[in-house]
Design a protein around this motif. Structure first.
Motif, PDB file in Angstrom:
ATOM      1  N   UNK A  16      -2.958   9.746  21.220  1.00 37.31           N
ATOM      2  CA  UNK A  16      -2.036  10.044  20.550  1.00 37.31           C
ATOM      3  C   UNK A  16      -0.978   9.036  20.046  1.00 37.31           C
ATOM      4  N   UNK A  17      -0.652   8.379  21.088  1.00 34.23           N
ATOM      5  CA  UNK A  17       0.287   7.063  20.767  1.00 34.23           C
ATOM      6  C   UNK A  17      -0.328   5.878  19.849  1.00 34.23           C
ATOM      7  N   UNK A  18      -1.363   5.745  20.250  1.00 30.13           N
ATOM      8  CA  UNK A  18      -2.304   4.758  19.129  1.00 30.13           C
ATOM      9  C   UNK A  18      -2.305   5.440  17.880  1.00 30.13           C
ATOM     10  N   UNK A  19      -2.573   6.742  17.790  1.00 31.65           N
ATOM     11  CA  UNK A  19      -2.415   7.418  16.375  1.00 31.65           C
ATOM     12  C   UNK A  19      -0.896   7.077  15.649  1.00 31.65           C
ATOM     13  N   UNK A  20      -0.067   7.303  16.569  1.00 27.36           N
ATOM     14  CA  UNK A  20       1.466   6.936  15.998  1.00 27.36           C
ATOM     15  C   UNK A  20       1.563   5.824  15.625  1.00 27.36           C
ATOM     16  N   UNK A  21       1.206   4.507  16.488  1.00 27.00           N
ATOM     17  CA  UNK A  21       1.169   3.364  15.823  1.00 27.00           C
ATOM     18  C   UNK A  21       0.333   3.053  14.474  1.00 27.00           C
ATOM     19  N   UNK A  22      -0.735   3.829  14.300  1.00 25.19           N
ATOM     20  CA  UNK A  22      -1.552   3.523  13.053  1.00 25.19           C
ATOM     21  C   UNK A  22      -0.646   4.152  12.067  1.00 25.19           C
ATOM     22  N   UNK A  23      -0.019   5.156  12.156  1.00 28.56           N
ATOM     23  CA  UNK A  23       0.911   5.829  11.030  1.00 28.56           C
ATOM     24  C   UNK A  23       1.970   4.836  10.847  1.00 28.56           C
ATOM     25  N   UNK A  24       2.505   4.295  12.056  1.00 24.94           N
ATOM     26  CA  UNK A  24       3.673   3.173  11.775  1.00 24.94           C
ATOM     27  C   UNK A  24       3.206   2.341  10.785  1.00 24.94           C
ATOM     28  N   UNK A  25       2.061   1.807  10.808  1.00 21.56           N
ATOM     29  CA  UNK A  25       1.242   0.608  10.232  1.00 21.56           C
ATOM     30  C   UNK A  25       1.323   1.102   8.789  1.00 21.56           C
ATOM     31  N   UNK A  26       0.850   2.410   8.701  1.00 17.60           N
ATOM     32  CA  UNK A  26       0.347   2.792   7.138  1.00 17.60           C
ATOM     33  C   UNK A  26       1.701   2.736   6.499  1.00 17.60           C
ATOM     34  N   UNK A  27       2.692   3.585   7.122  1.00 17.74           N
ATOM     35  CA  UNK A  27       3.817   3.462   6.363  1.00 17.74           C
ATOM     36  C   UNK A  27       4.498   1.986   5.871  1.00 17.74           C
ATOM     37  N   UNK A  28       4.113   1.077   6.767  1.00 14.82           N
ATOM     38  CA  UNK A  28       4.586  -0.415   6.484  1.00 14.82           C
ATOM     39  C   UNK A  28       3.933  -0.749   5.334  1.00 14.82           C
ATOM     40  N   UNK A  29       2.561  -0.535   5.290  1.00 12.20           N
ATOM     41  CA  UNK A  29       1.646  -0.918   4.243  1.00 12.20           C
ATOM     42  C   UNK A  29       1.841  -0.256   2.840  1.00 12.20           C
ATOM     43  N   UNK A  30       2.279   1.195   2.739  1.00 10.65           N
ATOM     44  CA  UNK A  30       2.566   1.726   1.875  1.00 10.65           C
ATOM     45  C   UNK A  30       3.809   1.095   1.112  1.00 10.65           C
ATOM     46  N   UNK A  31       4.713   0.868   1.748  1.00 10.96           N
ATOM     47  CA  UNK A  31       6.056   0.263   1.460  1.00 10.96           C
ATOM     48  C   UNK A  31       5.747  -0.782   0.912  1.00 10.96           C
ATOM     49  N   UNK A  32       4.659  -1.682   1.140  1.00 11.59           N
ATOM     50  CA  UNK A  32       4.646  -2.998   0.844  1.00 11.59           C
ATOM     51  C   UNK A  32       3.527  -3.039  -0.314  1.00 11.59           C
ATOM     52  N   UNK A  33       2.651  -2.012  -0.423  1.00  6.51           N
ATOM     53  CA  UNK A  33       1.526  -2.110  -1.452  1.00  6.51           C
ATOM     54  C   UNK A  33       1.600  -0.961  -2.671  1.00  6.51           C
ATOM     55  N   UNK A  34       2.617  -0.335  -2.615  1.00  4.41           N
ATOM     56  CA  UNK A  34       2.715   0.578  -3.838  1.00  4.41           C
ATOM     57  C   UNK A  34       4.089   0.390  -4.592  1.00  4.41           C
ATOM     58  N   UNK A  35       4.183   1.414  -5.404  1.00  7.66           N
ATOM     59  CA  UNK A  35       5.228   1.481  -6.182  1.00  7.66           C
ATOM     60  C   UNK A  35       6.920   1.376  -5.234  1.00  7.66           C
ATOM     61  N   UNK A  36       6.542   1.871  -4.061  1.00 13.24           N
ATOM     62  CA  UNK A  36       7.796   1.850  -3.355  1.00 13.24           C
ATOM     63  C   UNK A  36       8.448   0.436  -3.156  1.00 13.24           C
ATOM     64  N   UNK A  37       7.416  -0.597  -3.267  1.00 11.31           N
ATOM     65  CA  UNK A  37       7.865  -1.961  -3.049  1.00 11.31           C
ATOM     66  C   UNK A  37       8.848  -2.475  -4.158  1.00 11.31           C
ATOM     67  N   UNK A  38       8.955  -1.839  -5.102  1.00 12.86           N
ATOM     68  CA  UNK A  38      10.077  -2.168  -6.205  1.00 12.86           C
ATOM     69  C   UNK A  38      10.997  -1.306  -6.045  1.00 12.86           C
ATOM     70  N   UNK A  39      11.120  -0.328  -5.339  1.00 10.93           N
ATOM     71  CA  UNK A  39      12.157   0.814  -5.390  1.00 10.93           C
ATOM     72  C   UNK A  39      13.400  -0.060  -4.167  1.00 10.93           C
ATOM     73  N   UNK A  40      14.470   0.506  -4.423  1.00 12.21           N
ATOM     74  CA  UNK A  40      15.432   0.396  -3.400  1.00 12.21           C
ATOM     75  C   UNK A  40      15.369   0.524  -2.124  1.00 12.21           C
ATOM     76  N   UNK A  41      15.581  -0.179  -1.018  1.00  9.92           N
ATOM     77  CA  UNK A  41      15.185   0.256   0.402  1.00  9.92           C
ATOM     78  C   UNK A  41      15.879   1.608   0.638  1.00  9.92           C
ATOM     79  N   UNK A  42      16.738   2.017   0.247  1.00 10.02           N
ATOM     80  CA  UNK A  42      17.472   3.270   0.509  1.00 10.02           C
ATOM     81  C   UNK A  42      16.731   4.349   0.215  1.00 10.02           C
ATOM     82  N   UNK A  43      16.200   4.176  -0.934  1.00 20.05           N
ATOM     83  CA  UNK A  43      14.991   5.443  -1.620  1.00 20.05           C
ATOM     84  C   UNK A  43      13.624   5.164  -0.800  1.00 20.05           C
ATOM     85  N   UNK A  44      13.383   4.187  -0.484  1.00 18.09           N
ATOM     86  CA  UNK A  44      11.910   4.010   0.177  1.00 18.09           C
ATOM     87  C   UNK A  44      12.053   4.834   1.397  1.00 18.09           C
TER      88      UNK A  44
END
Length: 315
Positions: A166-194
């Motif tokens: 379960x902890x490894x799953x949590x780590x994987x989801x932490x990584x996934x949110x980082x990648x989504x923030x970096x590789x989608x339209x969220x990258x151009x959004x203000x950090x407050x919105x992301x």
């Protein structure tokens, strides 16, 4: 003019300011582990996570207002924002459920599989290619974390292994949110919105999880618990997470994520000074491994950054 102008963020080296900021973030997150533990007698863990999101949301809205960020403007971030928010909420459900089954020391080690997931995802989706020496650096840092915490442990049963998973799953989801923030339209959004998407959506997810788990607050929290919750909500989630997503939008996700290996070392040091835990020679060796690993991950390539540009990722 910056010497890094025109370099994609996937290949941009961390500036001294970014390194100093990451050290501050890791120190804050390391102490946050102690804050959660000290507040547990008054507030159960899942409710702690929900309350800190509730407290952090007004902070994000206030900062956005002061900076003139239009949180509710249509900018194409709704889809990835909601997806990141869902992952963010489930991430903490998995982590806190895992903590009920495994030990805190094992949980810290397995949570910090996240940089490996970030590195793999960055290669696959962001065009970041780590050199062999950088992969070796990740391995050294992870070994240092394991040595500092004291894993492996004897007498591990199926219940503990499920908690580890379960902890490894949590780590994987932490990584996934980082990648989504970096590789989608969220990258151009203000950090407050992301970050706002994630904090807002995590509130009902964590609330439902706390209700299913039967968590309740049986007494009025004392001044210590309240101050620790304020620290978690206003500083950790409201400000340090905001700074983290701002850095993710600017620099290499893999290199930033590798720096988080320092967090559990700061947590162990905080336990020594605040809770009077014991430091050993193994911890000193672990710190050297983490530092050596971070050096390898962030060491400039003499031949320039090895980046495979992805035409689908904006420069």
């Amino acid at each position: 003019m910056s010497s890094h102008q025109g370099i994609p963020s996937t290949g941009r080296p961390l500036s001294p300011g970014a390194i100093a900021l990451m050290l501050m973030l890791c120190l804050s997150w390391g102490f946050n582990q102690i804050a959660v533990k000290l507040a547990l007698p008054d507030i159960p863990p899942m409710l702690q996570a929900m309350i800190r999101s509730v407290g952090a949301l007004p902070v994000l809205l206030l900062i956005a207002r002061l900076r003139g960020v239009k949180i509710f403007a249509r900018d194409g971030t709704l889809g990835p924002g909601l997806f990141a928010g869902l992952l963010f909420g489930v991430e903490f459900v998995l982590i806190y459920r895992g903590l009920l089954l495994t030990t805190a020391s094992r949980a810290v080690v397995f949570l910090y599989t996240a940089p490996f997931f970030v590195a793999l995802g960055s290669y696959q989706f962001l065009g970041e290619r780590l050199r062999a020496s950088q992969w070796s650096g990740l391995g050294l840092s992870f070994a240092g974390v394991a040595l500092a915490i004291g894993v492996p442990q004897a007498n591990v049963d199926a219940k503990v292994l499920l908690g580890d998973l379960l902890i490894v799953g949590g780590g994987a989801l932490w990584a996934a949110t980082t990648l989504i923030a970096k590789g989608t339209a969220l990258r151009k959004a203000a950090p407050e919105k992301a970050l706002g998407y994630q904090v807002a959506l995590s509130i009902p997810i964590l609330g439902v999880a706390a209700w299913i788990s039967g968590e309740t607050i049986t007494r009025v929290p004392g001044p210590l618990a309240l101050s620790l919750m304020a620290y978690q909500a206003f500083w950790v989630v409201g400000l340090t997470f905001l700074l983290w997503f701002s850095l993710v939008q600017t620099y290499s996700a893999s290199k930033l994520s590798a720096f988080t290996f320092i967090t559990p070392l700061f947590g162990v040091m905080a336990s020594y000074f605040i809770m009077h835990d014991t430091l050993t020679l193994a911890f000193d060796a672990a710190a050297l491994l983490v530092i050596a690993g971070l050096y390898l991950v962030n060491k400039p390539d003499a031949f320039g950054p090895k980046v495979v540009p992805d035409p689908n990722v904006p420069a």
